[in-house]
Design a protein around this motif. Structure first.
Motif, PDB file in Angstrom:
ATOM      1  N   LEU A 110      41.578  40.073  21.861  1.00  0.00           N
ATOM      2  CA  LEU A 110      41.171  38.840  22.549  1.00  0.00           C
ATOM      3  C   LEU A 110      41.665  38.954  23.987  1.00  0.00           C
ATOM      4  O   LEU A 110      42.866  38.994  24.247  1.00  0.00           O
ATOM      5  CB  LEU A 110      41.792  37.609  21.876  1.00  0.00           C
ATOM      6  CG  LEU A 110      41.281  37.253  20.476  1.00  0.00           C
ATOM      7  CD1 LEU A 110      42.102  36.117  19.891  1.00  0.00           C
ATOM      8  CD2 LEU A 110      39.820  36.875  20.516  1.00  0.00           C
ATOM      9  N   LEU A 111      40.733  39.016  24.947  1.00  0.00           N
ATOM     10  CA  LEU A 111      41.067  39.382  26.319  1.00  0.00           C
ATOM     11  C   LEU A 111      40.670  38.281  27.298  1.00  0.00           C
ATOM     12  O   LEU A 111      39.493  37.928  27.405  1.00  0.00           O
ATOM     13  CB  LEU A 111      40.351  40.686  26.694  1.00  0.00           C
ATOM     14  CG  LEU A 111      40.571  41.254  28.094  1.00  0.00           C
ATOM     15  CD1 LEU A 111      42.049  41.485  28.373  1.00  0.00           C
ATOM     16  CD2 LEU A 111      39.795  42.557  28.249  1.00  0.00           C
ATOM     17  N   ASP A 112      41.657  37.752  28.031  1.00  0.00           N
ATOM     18  CA  ASP A 112      41.390  36.736  29.052  1.00  0.00           C
ATOM     19  C   ASP A 112      40.731  37.400  30.265  1.00  0.00           C
ATOM     20  O   ASP A 112      41.082  38.532  30.631  1.00  0.00           O
ATOM     21  CB  ASP A 112      42.707  36.065  29.459  1.00  0.00           C
ATOM     22  CG  ASP A 112      42.473  34.889  30.398  1.00  0.00           C
ATOM     23  OD1 ASP A 112      43.376  34.570  31.174  1.00  0.00           O
ATOM     24  OD2 ASP A 112      41.363  34.293  30.359  1.00  0.00           O
ATOM     25  N   VAL A 113      39.776  36.713  30.883  1.00  0.00           N
ATOM     26  CA  VAL A 113      39.076  37.281  32.039  1.00  0.00           C
ATOM     27  C   VAL A 113      39.926  37.191  33.305  1.00  0.00           C
ATOM     28  O   VAL A 113      40.147  38.171  34.005  1.00  0.00           O
ATOM     29  CB  VAL A 113      37.721  36.565  32.256  1.00  0.00           C
ATOM     30  CG1 VAL A 113      37.084  37.026  33.562  1.00  0.00           C
ATOM     31  CG2 VAL A 113      36.775  36.866  31.102  1.00  0.00           C
ATOM     32  N   MET A 114      40.400  36.000  33.598  1.00  0.00           N
ATOM     33  CA  MET A 114      41.105  35.766  34.859  1.00  0.00           C
ATOM     34  C   MET A 114      42.605  35.982  34.663  1.00  0.00           C
ATOM     35  O   MET A 114      43.290  35.188  34.010  1.00  0.00           O
ATOM     36  CB  MET A 114      40.834  34.347  35.369  1.00  0.00           C
ATOM     37  CG  MET A 114      39.357  34.052  35.577  1.00  0.00           C
ATOM     38  SD  MET A 114      38.567  35.214  36.722  1.00  0.00           S
ATOM     39  CE  MET A 114      39.468  34.840  38.221  1.00  0.00           C
ATOM     40  N   MET A 115      43.125  37.090  35.208  1.00  0.00           N
ATOM     41  CA  MET A 115      44.549  37.389  35.159  1.00  0.00           C
ATOM     42  C   MET A 115      44.980  37.969  36.503  1.00  0.00           C
ATOM     43  O   MET A 115      44.180  38.624  37.176  1.00  0.00           O
ATOM     44  CB  MET A 115      44.854  38.408  34.052  1.00  0.00           C
ATOM     45  CG  MET A 115      44.589  37.915  32.640  1.00  0.00           C
ATOM     46  SD  MET A 115      45.171  39.100  31.397  1.00  0.00           S
ATOM     47  CE  MET A 115      44.118  40.507  31.760  1.00  0.00           C
ATOM     48  N   PRO A 116      46.220  37.750  36.915  1.00  0.00           N
ATOM     49  CA  PRO A 116      46.700  38.336  38.175  1.00  0.00           C
ATOM     50  C   PRO A 116      46.777  39.851  38.054  1.00  0.00           C
ATOM     51  O   PRO A 116      46.955  40.399  36.968  1.00  0.00           O
ATOM     52  CB  PRO A 116      48.091  37.703  38.334  1.00  0.00           C
ATOM     53  CG  PRO A 116      48.512  37.324  36.946  1.00  0.00           C
ATOM     54  CD  PRO A 116      47.255  36.934  36.241  1.00  0.00           C
ATOM     55  N   GLY A 117      46.644  40.529  39.183  1.00  0.00           N
ATOM     56  CA  GLY A 117      46.695  41.980  39.157  1.00  0.00           C
ATOM     57  C   GLY A 117      45.410  42.557  38.601  1.00  0.00           C
ATOM     58  O   GLY A 117      44.331  42.406  39.159  1.00  0.00           O
ATOM     59  N   MET A 118      45.497  43.203  37.460  1.00  0.00           N
ATOM     60  CA  MET A 118      44.336  43.790  36.789  1.00  0.00           C
ATOM     61  C   MET A 118      43.661  42.728  35.939  1.00  0.00           C
ATOM     62  O   MET A 118      44.230  42.238  34.965  1.00  0.00           O
ATOM     63  CB  MET A 118      44.783  44.968  35.913  1.00  0.00           C
ATOM     64  CG  MET A 118      43.630  45.780  35.331  1.00  0.00           C
ATOM     65  SD  MET A 118      44.206  47.014  34.119  1.00  0.00           S
ATOM     66  CE  MET A 118      45.398  47.920  35.093  1.00  0.00           C
ATOM     67  N   ASP A 119      42.393  42.355  36.291  1.00  0.00           N
ATOM     68  CA  ASP A 119      41.723  41.311  35.527  1.00  0.00           C
ATOM     69  C   ASP A 119      41.138  41.874  34.230  1.00  0.00           C
ATOM     70  O   ASP A 119      41.188  43.073  33.958  1.00  0.00           O
ATOM     71  CB  ASP A 119      40.647  40.615  36.367  1.00  0.00           C
ATOM     72  CG  ASP A 119      39.496  41.530  36.743  1.00  0.00           C
ATOM     73  OD1 ASP A 119      38.702  41.127  37.589  1.00  0.00           O
ATOM     74  OD2 ASP A 119      39.385  42.623  36.188  1.00  0.00           O
ATOM     75  N   GLY A 120      40.570  40.965  33.419  1.00  0.00           N
ATOM     76  CA  GLY A 120      40.055  41.363  32.120  1.00  0.00           C
ATOM     77  C   GLY A 120      38.930  42.378  32.200  1.00  0.00           C
ATOM     78  O   GLY A 120      38.807  43.252  31.336  1.00  0.00           O
ATOM     79  N   PHE A 121      38.074  42.284  33.225  1.00  0.00           N
ATOM     80  CA  PHE A 121      36.961  43.225  33.354  1.00  0.00           C
ATOM     81  C   PHE A 121      37.477  44.649  33.551  1.00  0.00           C
ATOM     82  O   PHE A 121      36.973  45.600  32.945  1.00  0.00           O
ATOM     83  CB  PHE A 121      36.063  42.829  34.527  1.00  0.00           C
ATOM     84  CG  PHE A 121      35.332  41.527  34.327  1.00  0.00           C
ATOM     85  CD1 PHE A 121      35.146  40.648  35.373  1.00  0.00           C
ATOM     86  CD2 PHE A 121      34.830  41.189  33.080  1.00  0.00           C
ATOM     87  CE1 PHE A 121      34.477  39.453  35.198  1.00  0.00           C
ATOM     88  CE2 PHE A 121      34.157  39.999  32.881  1.00  0.00           C
ATOM     89  CZ  PHE A 121      33.988  39.128  33.949  1.00  0.00           C
ATOM     90  N   GLU A 122      38.486  44.814  34.415  1.00  0.00           N
ATOM     91  CA  GLU A 122      39.030  46.142  34.666  1.00  0.00           C
ATOM     92  C   GLU A 122      39.708  46.697  33.423  1.00  0.00           C
ATOM     93  O   GLU A 122      39.591  47.887  33.108  1.00  0.00           O
ATOM     94  CB  GLU A 122      40.018  46.088  35.835  1.00  0.00           C
ATOM     95  CG  GLU A 122      40.592  47.432  36.248  1.00  0.00           C
ATOM     96  CD  GLU A 122      39.516  48.411  36.691  1.00  0.00           C
ATOM     97  OE1 GLU A 122      38.464  47.967  37.158  1.00  0.00           O
ATOM     98  OE2 GLU A 122      39.744  49.635  36.537  1.00  0.00           O
ATOM     99  N   VAL A 123      40.411  45.826  32.699  1.00  0.00           N
ATOM    100  CA  VAL A 123      41.052  46.256  31.453  1.00  0.00           C
ATOM    101  C   VAL A 123      39.991  46.765  30.474  1.00  0.00           C
ATOM    102  O   VAL A 123      40.136  47.831  29.865  1.00  0.00           O
ATOM    103  CB  VAL A 123      41.853  45.100  30.817  1.00  0.00           C
ATOM    104  CG1 VAL A 123      42.364  45.502  29.428  1.00  0.00           C
ATOM    105  CG2 VAL A 123      43.017  44.697  31.707  1.00  0.00           C
TER     106      VAL A 123
END
Length: 467
Positions: free
Chosen positions: A56-69
């Protein structure tokens, strides 16, 4: 659904402590083993170490966002098969579509509903278990031949149904998102553009009146003051009188171009119209080509793509217009990609240099001239579109290109869900699968393809006039 069959190890990636705590407690009580991470870097490390069954992956995160992950996970052979469910805001439709394109299997909208979370997790864990089980059965069949053959076929059918359902959900989400975007653009741009376009005529009339008044002044008062003469020279009045009408004309052309683009968007998605309707197929193909005009232009690596239209006289066809336009868009973009691949490669090969000798009469030594290799000038990137009506019962649309073509192996898998020859992150491999469903299942038509590696591809669409 058997709850136990769907339980497994989960990883929650969420930087909001409140959401993280709520999900962790609820899913733990529901019988899942739960790991957590609060940033993208930690998430990748946890996945590599623990290999969870679902993320379960959040999209908006500081640093590396969910899309990059997600992109990094899908680029790793050891992690690419782990299903990723994005958690994002309800109104963020573009992020949802982008998430599907880079490899996510689903999304959960915020604020989070715990029952929905568990239901979606169970569905995708079941799907993954079926995939693993099918793979294991196939390996076992290599050793035991006919054992468990019937069970494997049943699992394959179940997997196919689940994939088809997922394809339909993704397509519905994408078209809904694009339709809303197009409707928003049409609404927000149309009114101000119409205002500008409508007032340019009056502005031109007013300016002409002012120019006539200035002319009368100069004819009546033939000896203006020195101050007025300086101002006339300073503002270059003669230039303004000649250039301002041209400027207004250019503004009118630009406003008309914007109005045409908005109209094309409306026509492509058939906004605010009944889903099943009679349409002019030739006109819809032209509208799609206009939206792709930028991609047809010359670019580094290839000249402009020539489009040859062999349109027949067609009756109006009763169809799902917006979805049929999506088929045309998929076919044409695939053709453009194939032409980019072939003629871009020719250009790169043509950048090598040859040395040829050309001895002139009376000279003792050869004079060498350097010239670049160029692609075969007898060929140019071409898309040919043909339409015809057959027996007043069906229409046939042919879209052919002289691009890179496909191997027999690729042609056989062309309509398989999630099959793609493009790099990870460049697409979902759903375009032709969705096109096949729209033509064959929804319109009761036929979709065939013939291709030869290096010599181009032709798609043949056949649909009844009365779907």
């Amino acid at each position: 659904m058997d709850k136990k069959a769907a339980q497994g190890n989960l990883l929650i990636v969420e930087d909001n402590p409140t959401n993280l705590s709520f999900l962790f407690n609820y899913l733990t009580k529901s019988g899942f083993k739960v790991l957590v991470a609060t940033d993208g870097k930690t998430a990748i490390q946890r996945v590599e170490a623990a290999q969870p069954d679902l993320i379960l992956l959040d999209v908006m995160m500081p640093g590396m966002d969910g899309f990059e992950v997600c992109k990094r996970l899908k680029s790793s052979p050891s992690m690419r098969d782990i299903p990723v469910i994005f958690m994002t805001a309800l109104s963020d439709t573009l992020n949802k579509v982008h998430g599907f394109e880079i490899g996510a299997v689903d999304y959960i909208t915020k604020p989070i509903q715990p029952e929905e979370v568990v239901s979606r997790i169970q569905t995708h864990l079941t799907l993954r278990n079926l995939q693993k089980e099918l793979q294991a059965k196939n390996e076992h069949l290599l050793q035991s031949q006919q054992q468990e053959k019937q069970r494997s076929l049943e699992l394959e059918e179940a997997l196919h149904k689940l994939q088809q359902t997922e394809v339909q959900l993704i397509q519905a989400e994408k078209m809904s998102s694009f339709g809303k975007i197009a409707a928003g653009i049409a609404h927000e741009i149309n009114n101000p553009v119409n205002f500008i376009y409508g007032n340019l005529y009056h502005a031109n009339e007013y300016i002409q009146d002012l120019f006539e008044l200035i002319t009368l002044y100069t004819q009546t008062y033939t000896h203006p003051t020195e101050k007025i003469n300086r101002k006339i020279q300073e503002i270059e009045l003669d230039f303004i009188q000649s250039d301002l009408p041209k400027l207004l004309e250019s503004m009118q052309v630009g406003a008309e171009r914007i109005r045409q683009t908005v109209s094309l968007l409306k026509n492509f998605f058939h906004l605010h119209e009944a889903e099943l309707k009679f349409v002019d197929i030739n006109q819809d193909i032209n509208n799609t080509l206009l939206l792709l005009e930028y991609h047809l232009d010359a670019k580094a690596g290839r000249p402009r793509i020539e489009v040859i239209k062999n349109y027949g006289s067609l009756p109006l066809v009763k169809c799902y217009a917006s979805e049929l336009n999506q088929v045309f868009m998929n076919m044409l973009t695939n053709a453009i990609d194939a032409l980019d691949e072939k003629y871009g490669k020719l250009k790169r090969e043509g950048e090598m240099w040859l040395i040829r000798g050309d001895r002139k009469a009376g000279e003792e030594e050869e004079e060498f001239v350097r010239s670049p290799l160029t692609p075969d000038q007898s060929q140019s990137p071409t898309i040919e579109i043909s339409t015809e009506s057959v027996d007043e019962a069906k229409v046939i649309i042919r879209i052919a290109d002289n691009g890179s073509g496909m191997t027999e192996e690729v042609s056989q898998r062309l309509f398989d869900p999630f099959f793609s020859t493009k790099p990870v992150g460049s697409g979902t491999g759903l375009g032709l699968t969705i096109s096949y469903q729209i033509i064959v299942e929804k319109h009761r038509g036929q979709l065939d393809v013939t291709s030869e590696r290096g010599n181009g591809t032709e798609f043949v669409i056949e649909i009844p006039i009365q779907s």
